[in-house]
Design an enzyme around this catalytic site. Structure first.
Site, PDB file in Angstrom:
ATOM      1  CD  GLU A  94      48.216 -31.853-124.254  1.00 22.21           C
ATOM      2  OE1 GLU A  94      47.473 -32.050-123.283  1.00 22.21           O
ATOM      3  OE2 GLU A  94      48.088 -32.409-125.361  1.00 22.21           O
ATOM      4  NE  ARG A 111      42.625 -30.063-128.287  1.00 18.27           N
ATOM      5  CZ  ARG A 111      42.476 -31.290-128.775  1.00 18.27           C
ATOM      6  NH1 ARG A 111      42.387 -32.320-127.964  1.00 18.27           N
ATOM      7  NH2 ARG A 111      42.436 -31.495-130.074  1.00 18.27           N
ATOM      8  CG  HIS A 136      46.549 -35.415-125.811  1.00 17.13           C
ATOM      9  ND1 HIS A 136      46.494 -34.079-126.153  1.00 17.13           N
ATOM     10  CD2 HIS A 136      45.457 -35.983-126.396  1.00 17.13           C
ATOM     11  CE1 HIS A 136      45.424 -33.868-126.903  1.00 17.13           C
ATOM     12  NE2 HIS A 136      44.787 -35.013-127.068  1.00 17.13           N
TER      13      HIS A 136
HETATM   14  O1  A2R Z   1      26.908 -26.960-126.747  1.00 20.83           O
HETATM   15  P1  A2R Z   1      26.247 -28.031-127.578  1.00 20.83           P
HETATM   16  O2  A2R Z   1      24.857 -28.349-127.128  1.00 20.83           O
HETATM   17  O3  A2R Z   1      26.400 -27.799-129.052  1.00 20.83           O
HETATM   18  O4  A2R Z   1      27.091 -29.386-127.250  1.00 20.83           O
HETATM   19  C1  A2R Z   1      28.421 -29.564-127.681  1.00 20.83           C
HETATM   20  C2  A2R Z   1      29.421 -29.276-126.560  1.00 20.83           C
HETATM   21  N1  A2R Z   1      29.915 -27.904-126.584  1.00 20.83           N
HETATM   22  C3  A2R Z   1      29.785 -27.040-125.575  1.00 20.83           C
HETATM   23  N2  A2R Z   1      29.247 -27.171-124.352  1.00 20.83           N
HETATM   24  C4  A2R Z   1      29.242 -26.090-123.544  1.00 20.83           C
HETATM   25  N3  A2R Z   1      29.788 -24.903-123.892  1.00 20.83           N
HETATM   26  C5  A2R Z   1      30.361 -24.725-125.109  1.00 20.83           C
HETATM   27  N4  A2R Z   1      30.864 -23.538-125.440  1.00 20.83           N
HETATM   28  C6  A2R Z   1      30.367 -25.828-126.008  1.00 20.83           C
HETATM   29  N5  A2R Z   1      30.826 -26.018-127.268  1.00 20.83           N
HETATM   30  C7  A2R Z   1      30.548 -27.282-127.603  1.00 20.83           C
HETATM   31  O5  A2R Z   1      30.522 -30.170-126.790  1.00 20.83           O
HETATM   32  C8  A2R Z   1      28.653 -31.041-127.982  1.00 20.83           C
HETATM   33  O6  A2R Z   1      27.786 -31.850-127.225  1.00 20.83           O
HETATM   34  C9  A2R Z   1      30.072 -31.314-127.531  1.00 20.83           C
HETATM   35  C10 A2R Z   1      31.036 -31.537-128.676  1.00 20.83           C
HETATM   36  O7  A2R Z   1      30.643 -32.634-129.405  1.00 20.83           O
HETATM   37  P2  A2R Z   1      31.226 -32.954-130.858  1.00 20.83           P
HETATM   38  O8  A2R Z   1      31.268 -31.715-131.655  1.00 20.83           O
HETATM   39  O9  A2R Z   1      30.468 -34.124-131.368  1.00 20.83           O
HETATM   40  O10 A2R Z   1      32.749 -33.308-130.564  1.00 20.83           O
HETATM   41  P3  A2R Z   1      33.409 -34.738-130.305  1.00 20.83           P
HETATM   42  O11 A2R Z   1      33.677 -35.413-131.572  1.00 20.83           O
HETATM   43  O12 A2R Z   1      32.643 -35.462-129.259  1.00 20.83           O
HETATM   44  O13 A2R Z   1      34.817 -34.270-129.707  1.00 20.83           O
HETATM   45  C11 A2R Z   1      34.922 -33.434-128.557  1.00 20.83           C
HETATM   46  C12 A2R Z   1      36.345 -33.034-128.242  1.00 20.83           C
HETATM   47  C13 A2R Z   1      37.276 -32.764-129.400  1.00 20.83           C
HETATM   48  O14 A2R Z   1      37.097 -31.525-129.987  1.00 20.83           O
HETATM   49  C14 A2R Z   1      38.649 -32.891-128.777  1.00 20.83           C
HETATM   50  O15 A2R Z   1      39.005 -31.719-128.147  1.00 20.83           O
HETATM   51  C15 A2R Z   1      38.417 -33.951-127.744  1.00 20.83           C
HETATM   52  O16 A2R Z   1      37.005 -34.075-127.581  1.00 20.83           O
HETATM   53  O17 A2R Z   1      38.995 -35.150-128.159  1.00 20.83           O
END
Ligand code: A2R
Length: 309
Positions: free
Chosen positions: A257, A228, A275
């Site tokens: 955007e 994002r 995007h």
């Molecule tokens: O923090 P962790 O260990 O839970 O890892 C998650 C990480 N994450 C963060 N890292 C650092 N600081 C934060 N505050 C934080 N919040 C989350 O981002 C995890 O490894 C990753 C997100 O993975 P998923 O929930 O599996 O999301 P996905 O499906 O890979 O999609 C990611 C994003 C979407 O939300 C859209 O914004 C974009 O990619 O298309």
């Protein structure tokens, strides 16, 4: 009576067809006056399909029960307002991992090998007079993945196929992953050649890629953002790109955007994309199937498979 589903924007055609077959579909985006549509049908609406759902929109839909977001990131839905009213929110994870990961590698190659510039070079007839300047390679370089989640892991696999070394940062170390973990993002940026940003948007991650992180990435480093625009301090990124203190940027997402800061257009060390991480026919079709599956489950009295709120 079929439940009324409000479509906030134009979804993929097969998704619209599937929604129309099962529900009373109401298009918010078609007429000249969306507010008049809401006044007319607001009471009837039980579900939203799409995104960009503000507290204000929810307030106009007194019988809203479920928001089925078209996309994995649901930061454009006011989840605080949804929670307060007990409105269910679902998303479309996993089915888009491959498409986003493919674009991530494509954008790295485009930036590293200067593919857009090379295309222009040939089209403009310059090849007959000049040799194209030498560029860089991915192999042997380190990519630091901010967000080794569902998409991040697919990018990691493909980066390894490009003979890159993969490291990552997140809030937690993932013991089942073979890659080196950094608990500090600036430290990872300092050690990496590429910073791949693929965490969700929202308040918790707003501006997580600070000026300090970009400084640490440095003049030989490059950022790739498919998460994002809100994740990155965009004005700082522009300053550093303009002064050569940051090597390059490949960006699929932007702070405001579809408006893009025109300062980007003057830069040769950036690749810009509208995007389109998940914007392929096969992925948009699957995202639609996932969305519809969630609505069907909910209205059949079952737990929606991709409930996030
Ligand atoms: O923090 P962790 O260990 O839970 O890892 C998650 C990480 N994450 C963060 N890292 C650092 N600081 C934060 N505050 C934080 N919040 C989350 O981002 C995890 O490894 C990753 C997100 O993975 P998923 O929930 O599996 O999301 P996905 O499906 O890979 O999609 C990611 C994003 C979407 O939300 C859209 O914004 C974009 O990619 O298309």
């Amino acid at each position: 009576m079929k439940p009324a589903v409000l479509l906030t924007h134009r979804l993929y055609q097969s998704t619209v067809v599937a929604i129309e077959a099962r529900f009373d579909a109401i298009r918010l985006y078609e007429g000249p006056d969306p507010d008049a549509v809401l006044v007319r049908v607001g009471e009837r609406v039980r579900a939203i399909a799409g995104g960009h759902v503000s507290a204000d929109l929810m307030a106009k839909l007194p019988n809203l029960e479920i928001i089925a977001n078209f996309g994995v990131g649901y930061d454009s839905v006011d989840t605080t307002a949804a929670k307060a009213r007990g409105i269910v929110v679902t998303n479309t994870p996993d089915v888009l991992n491959d498409a986003v990961a493919e674009l991530a590698i494509g954008m790295m190659l485009a930036l590293g090998r200067k593919i857009p510039q090379a295309d222009r070079f040939v089209r403009e007839g310059q090849w007959a007079h000049d040799a194209y300047p030498l560029t860089g390679e991915l192999n042997g370089k380190t990519v630091g993945i901010l967000g080794l989640g569902r998409i991040g892991k697919e990018i990691a696999q493909r980066a390894q196929a490009m003979k890159m070394r993969v490291v990552y940062h997140g809030r937690q170390k993932q013991d089942d992953q073979p890659y080196i973990y950094y608990n500090n993002l600036s430290d990872m940026a300092r050690d990496a050649d590429w910073l791949m940003v693929i965490v969700p948007g929202g308040a918790a991650t707003q501006g997580i890629v600070t000026r300090d992180v970009l400084d640490a990435l440095g003049p030989e480093g490059a950022i790739v953002n498919l998460g994002r625009g809100s994740l990155v301090d965009e004005p700082a990124m522009l300053d550093l790109l303009e002064t050569g203190k940051l090597g390059g940027a490949a960006l699929d997402v932007f702070l405001d955007e579809p408006r893009v800061d025109p300062r980007f257009f003057a830069l040769d060390n950036v690749v810009l994309s509208p995007h389109q991480g998940s914007a392929t026919h096969q992925t948009r079709h699957k995202m639609g199937q996932t969305l519809v599956r969630n609505l069907e489950a909910y209205f059949a009295g079952h737990p929606p498979p991709n409930r996030v709120i």
